[in-house]
Scaffold this active site. Structure first.
Site, mmCIF file in Angstrom:
data_model
loop_
_atom_site.group_PDB
_atom_site.id
_atom_site.type_symbol
_atom_site.label_atom_id
_atom_site.label_comp_id
_atom_site.label_asym_id
_atom_site.label_seq_id
_atom_site.Cartn_x
_atom_site.Cartn_y
_atom_site.Cartn_z
ATOM 1 N N GLY A 95 -5.510 -3.948 26.214
ATOM 2 C CA GLY A 95 -4.937 -2.879 26.253
ATOM 3 C C GLY A 95 -6.182 -1.421 26.363
ATOM 4 O O GLY A 95 -5.711 -0.586 26.510
ATOM 5 N N HIS A 102 -15.285 3.515 27.150
ATOM 6 C CA HIS A 102 -14.879 4.892 25.872
ATOM 7 C C HIS A 102 -14.321 3.937 24.582
ATOM 8 O O HIS A 102 -14.457 2.824 24.928
ATOM 9 C CB HIS A 102 -13.836 5.701 26.513
ATOM 10 N N HIS A 104 -12.024 5.059 21.425
ATOM 11 C CA HIS A 104 -11.407 6.225 21.033
ATOM 12 C C HIS A 104 -11.782 6.475 20.142
ATOM 13 O O HIS A 104 -11.745 6.188 18.946
ATOM 14 C CB HIS A 104 -9.599 5.110 20.746
HETATM 15 P P1 5GP Z 1 -7.595 2.505 27.166
HETATM 16 O O1 5GP Z 1 -5.952 1.897 26.831
HETATM 17 O O2 5GP Z 1 -9.005 1.835 28.767
HETATM 18 O O3 5GP Z 1 -8.791 1.664 25.911
HETATM 19 O O4 5GP Z 1 -7.611 3.561 26.867
HETATM 20 C C1 5GP Z 1 -7.393 4.990 28.710
HETATM 21 C C2 5GP Z 1 -7.076 6.410 27.361
HETATM 22 O O5 5GP Z 1 -7.089 7.163 28.644
HETATM 23 C C3 5GP Z 1 -5.311 6.667 26.946
HETATM 24 O O6 5GP Z 1 -5.702 6.517 25.573
HETATM 25 C C4 5GP Z 1 -5.520 6.856 27.771
HETATM 26 O O7 5GP Z 1 -3.762 8.128 27.375
HETATM 27 C C5 5GP Z 1 -6.665 8.139 28.499
HETATM 28 N N1 5GP Z 1 -6.094 9.119 29.646
HETATM 29 C C6 5GP Z 1 -6.430 8.320 30.572
HETATM 30 N N2 5GP Z 1 -5.681 9.334 31.443
HETATM 31 C C7 5GP Z 1 -6.168 10.219 30.944
HETATM 32 C C8 5GP Z 1 -6.803 11.854 31.921
HETATM 33 O O8 5GP Z 1 -6.654 11.770 33.343
HETATM 34 N N3 5GP Z 1 -7.279 12.716 30.928
HETATM 35 C C9 5GP Z 1 -7.444 12.194 29.401
HETATM 36 N N4 5GP Z 1 -7.533 13.026 28.565
HETATM 37 N N5 5GP Z 1 -7.262 11.205 29.015
HETATM 38 C C10 5GP Z 1 -6.536 9.873 30.319
#
Ligand code: 5GP
Ligand code: ZN
Length: 116
Positions: A95, A102, A104
């Site tokens: 996902g 990063h 979460h």
């Molecule tokens: P991933 O799915 O890659 O593990 O998580 C990416 C996260 O980054 C998602 O939860 C999404 O909501 C967050 N996200 C994406 N673009 C931005 C942004 O421009 N600013 C912030 N603060 N969060 C973002």
């Protein structure tokens, strides 16, 4: 160091606004734009690293700094006693949407298991 067109590199550079809650020499933490829990904070390295499945050499040591930052951020958010979850997504089945490493940090509600 920064990757062109990387959203999180732009946040590190201050080119895109973010609600930053923590920063140190290695890491930055800011609120997720689309929170999946009452508290949802992302912890990233300042250095551009694609993700967990693509770490090279000394980059793995970033994870220790990131986890320590995550624990501090969670504590400052009042999550240590009730509890919280730390998640890393990698690639399509994991996902992952943003290819900049990063963590979460999710809390403020009871988490379910297994995750979806
Ligand atoms: P991933 O799915 O890659 O593990 O998580 C990416 C996260 O980054 C998602 O939860 C999404 O909501 C967050 N996200 C994406 N673009 C931005 C942004 O421009 N600013 C912030 N603060 N969060 C973002
Ligand atoms: Zn990046």
């Amino acid at each position: 160091m920064a990757a062109p067109d990387c959203i999180f590199c732009k946040i590190v550079a201050g080119e895109i606004p973010a609600e930053v809650v923590y920063e140190d020499v290695c890491c930055l933490a800011f609120r997720d734009i689309n929170p999946q829990a009452p508290t949802h904070i992302l912890v990233i390295p300042r250095k551009h690293v694609t993700g967990l499945g693509d770490l090279e050499g000394a980059e793995a040591s970033l994870l220790g700094n990131m986890l320590a930052a995550a624990a501090q951020v969670a504590d400052e958010a009042g999550l240590t006693e009730p509890g919280y979850r730390v998640v890393i997504n990698w690639n399509a089945d994991g996902g992952m949407e943003v290819p900049h490493l990063h963590l979460h940090v999710l809390g403020g509600r009871k988490m379910s298991w297994p995750p979806g």
